[in-house]
Design a protein around this motif. Structure first.
Motif, PDB file in Angstrom:
ATOM      1  N   SER A  26       4.690  -6.554  10.555  1.00  0.00           N
ATOM      2  CA  SER A  26       5.784  -6.561   9.581  1.00  0.00           C
ATOM      3  C   SER A  26       6.073  -7.987   9.106  1.00  0.00           C
ATOM      4  O   SER A  26       6.128  -8.924   9.899  1.00  0.00           O
ATOM      5  CB  SER A  26       7.033  -5.956  10.217  1.00  0.00           C
ATOM      6  N   ASP A  27       6.278  -8.126   7.791  1.00  0.00           N
ATOM      7  CA  ASP A  27       6.635  -9.434   7.260  1.00  0.00           C
ATOM      8  C   ASP A  27       7.928  -9.380   6.443  1.00  0.00           C
ATOM      9  O   ASP A  27       8.272 -10.317   5.732  1.00  0.00           O
ATOM     10  CB  ASP A  27       5.491  -9.996   6.396  1.00  0.00           C
ATOM     11  N   GLY A  55      -0.717  -9.358   9.904  1.00  0.00           N
ATOM     12  CA  GLY A  55       0.237  -8.475   9.237  1.00  0.00           C
ATOM     13  C   GLY A  55      -0.116  -8.139   7.816  1.00  0.00           C
ATOM     14  O   GLY A  55      -0.582  -7.053   7.512  1.00  0.00           O
ATOM     15  N   CYS A  56       0.096  -9.088   6.911  1.00  0.00           N
ATOM     16  CA  CYS A  56      -0.132  -8.825   5.499  1.00  0.00           C
ATOM     17  C   CYS A  56      -1.607  -8.555   5.232  1.00  0.00           C
ATOM     18  O   CYS A  56      -1.963  -7.727   4.410  1.00  0.00           O
ATOM     19  CB  CYS A  56       0.364 -10.013   4.675  1.00  0.00           C
ATOM     20  N   HIS A 109       6.347  -3.997   5.083  1.00  0.00           N
ATOM     21  CA  HIS A 109       5.296  -4.912   4.648  1.00  0.00           C
ATOM     22  C   HIS A 109       5.465  -5.164   3.161  1.00  0.00           C
ATOM     23  O   HIS A 109       5.424  -4.225   2.353  1.00  0.00           O
ATOM     24  CB  HIS A 109       3.914  -4.327   4.952  1.00  0.00           C
ATOM     25  N   ALA A 161      -2.522  -4.893   6.172  1.00  0.00           N
ATOM     26  CA  ALA A 161      -1.966  -3.936   5.216  1.00  0.00           C
ATOM     27  C   ALA A 161      -2.735  -3.974   3.910  1.00  0.00           C
ATOM     28  O   ALA A 161      -3.085  -2.944   3.336  1.00  0.00           O
ATOM     29  CB  ALA A 161      -0.482  -4.246   4.963  1.00  0.00           C
TER      30      ALA A 161
END
Length: 484
Positions: A67-68, A16-17, A87, A20
């Motif tokens: 998504s976080d 996720g992160c 995000h 991004a």
């Protein structure tokens, strides 16, 4: 698009992160590489896939991949919340407010009024992609979102959009609302842009739906200006009368508004009709009785005699920018870049009825490529000393306005000349610039200094024509003071 259904568990994938951050870092790296010095290597080339990266960022928001963090947007008018899977890295890079909110939590609830909640998806998309499309009615709520979450680039962008779309046509009007909003947020530049647009295009505003939404403060600011562009002072009084009838302000406010009308600029026959027929004037007659009496005196006496006893160097005796034929003439110049043109017209000597039958003839010269002395070619006796003639593009437009004759009637009167430049914006012809200069000068020093009339696509041209309206404003002067 962000998913707007019920709340979903936050994805805990390691990708996720990291993804991004990687995409954003790669985008920035590509942009930096485009600006790098390639040391003149003929084999160097730029490979640009930034649009693909922007598409990937959009897909992150649309699909919620990796998504976080979750944003829940609620309004007082609805029990349901709009849910955005976002995000944290991308939100924090764009907004210090989101950086603070998401510091120790991954799910936050935001409370927004309906008008900003309706645009929240567009707002979030801007944070991911750096671009957003808005309509006139969306400008204020988008600016509110940008200000609330301290997204300074978007805030400046929306403010610039508002300044450049004042002339855009809307069913209910928008400039008055934008002015009031600019006052609330303290944006002096936007406030002045709106105020100037309203002053220069007041006749169009008087007949629109937004005239009734003008605040007392804005109305008084407009009434004190001498650069209002409208057909006549009577037109302004009629609009003010309608505003007072609809708004029904307290007595002192209504009286202050009525005392800002320049009654000496209204003909005696029209003043008599107002006294007999205007319900608003009858209701507040005591507050303006002295002004009406003074106006009748102004029209009855010669200006020189009147000026012995009254101060005529005040706004009450100064005409505004009236469009009626008594005070000027429209001039449409076809193919203005072609050659010099001239025209002539007549105006009334002054607003006093004593001068109603006296006319002044004015000659006007327009030159599209006049050269200042500093740019004119200079030649010496020697061949080597000859200077090449100046280029056409070195010249600038020039407009000269002079009276055809002088007259003893001019005593105590000077003439302020105003030139309105009309442009077509959003299908309407509106005033873009107003140039003013006094009798001491025959021309405006900076007339169309930045206009490129050589180009048919110039914003100053309408169907390859320059639309001007020349206004002559007689100004009386107090020459002799009588002892009181």
């Amino acid at each position: 698009m962000a998913r707007l259904t019920g709340a979903q568990p936050v994805a805990a994938r390691h990708w996720g992160c990291t993804a991004a951050a990687f995409l954003l870092l790669l985008l920035l790296t590509v942009q930096a590489a485009q600006k790098a010095d390639l040391s003149g290597d003929a084999t160097a080339a730029t490979i640009n896939h930034s649009l693909t990266l922007l598409q990937r960022l959009q897909e992150l928001l649309q699909n919620g991949n990796g998504s976080d963090s979750v944003l829940r947007v609620r309004t007082a008018a609805s029990d349901e919340a709009k849910v955005f899977h976002t995000h944290q890295l991308l939100l924090s890079l764009q907004s210090e407010v989101f950086e603070s909110l998401l510091h120790n939590q991954s799910v936050i609830t935001l409370h927004e009024p309906p008008e900003t909640a309706a645009l929240f998806e567009k707002f979030i998309r801007y944070l991911y992609c750096g671009g957003v499309s808005i309509l006139l009615h969306q400008a204020i709520p988008m600016h509110q979102l940008a200000s609330k979450y301290r997204v300074w680039g978007l805030q400046r962008g929306v403010a610039d959009y508002m300044k450049t779309h004042l002339a855009s046509e809307s069913s209910q009007g928008h400039v008055v609302g934008w002015y009031h909003y600019a006052v609330r947020i303290g944006d002096a530049a936007l406030q002045e842009s709106c105020l100037q647009f309203l002053a220069w295009n007041l006749s169009a505003v008087l007949g629109s739906a937004e005239w009734g939404s003008v605040s007392v403060e804005l109305l008084l600011l407009l009434l004190e200006r001498s650069d209002l562009v409208l057909h006549s002072e009577l037109e302004l009084y009629t609009a003010v009368e309608g505003w007072l009838s609809r708004r029904q302000p307290e007595g002192p406010v209504a009286e202050r508004v009525l005392r800002a009308i320049r009654y000496p600029m209204i003909a005696p026959s029209q003043l008599f009709r107002l006294q007999a027929q205007s319900a608003v004037l009858a209701r507040h007659y005591g507050a303006v009785q002295d002004l009406l009496f003074q106006a009748f005196q102004f029209h009855a006496a010669s200006p020189l005699h009147f000026a012995k006893y009254f101060d005529v160097n005040c706004s009450m005796f100064l005409p505004r920018n009236y469009l009626s034929s008594s005070w000027g003439s429209q001039w449409v110049i076809n193919n203005p870049a072609r050659d010099d043109r001239s025209t002539s017209f007549q105006t009334q000597l002054g607003p006093s009825s004593h001068d109603a039958g006296k006319r002044v003839t004015w000659n006007v010269l327009f030159s599209p490529r006049w050269l200042p002395i500093s740019l004119r070619p200079v030649y010496s006796d020697s061949v080597s000393g000859a200077v090449q003639p100046a280029r056409i593009e070195d010249g600038r437009p020039r407009l000269v306005i002079t009276p055809a004759t002088s007259s003893p009637d001019f005593a105590g009167v000077s003439f302020q000349k105003t030139v309105l430049v009309g442009v077509r914006q959003q299908g309407r012809v509106l005033v873009k610039h107003a140039y003013s200069f006094h009798q001491s000068s025959d021309e405006a020093a900076d007339f169309l200094a930045h206009a490129d009339l050589q180009k048919r696509t110039s914003e100053y041209l309408i169907d390859n024509s320059l639309h001007l309206h020349i206004i002559i404003k007689p100004v009386y002067h107090s020459l002799i003071k009588a002892k009181k």
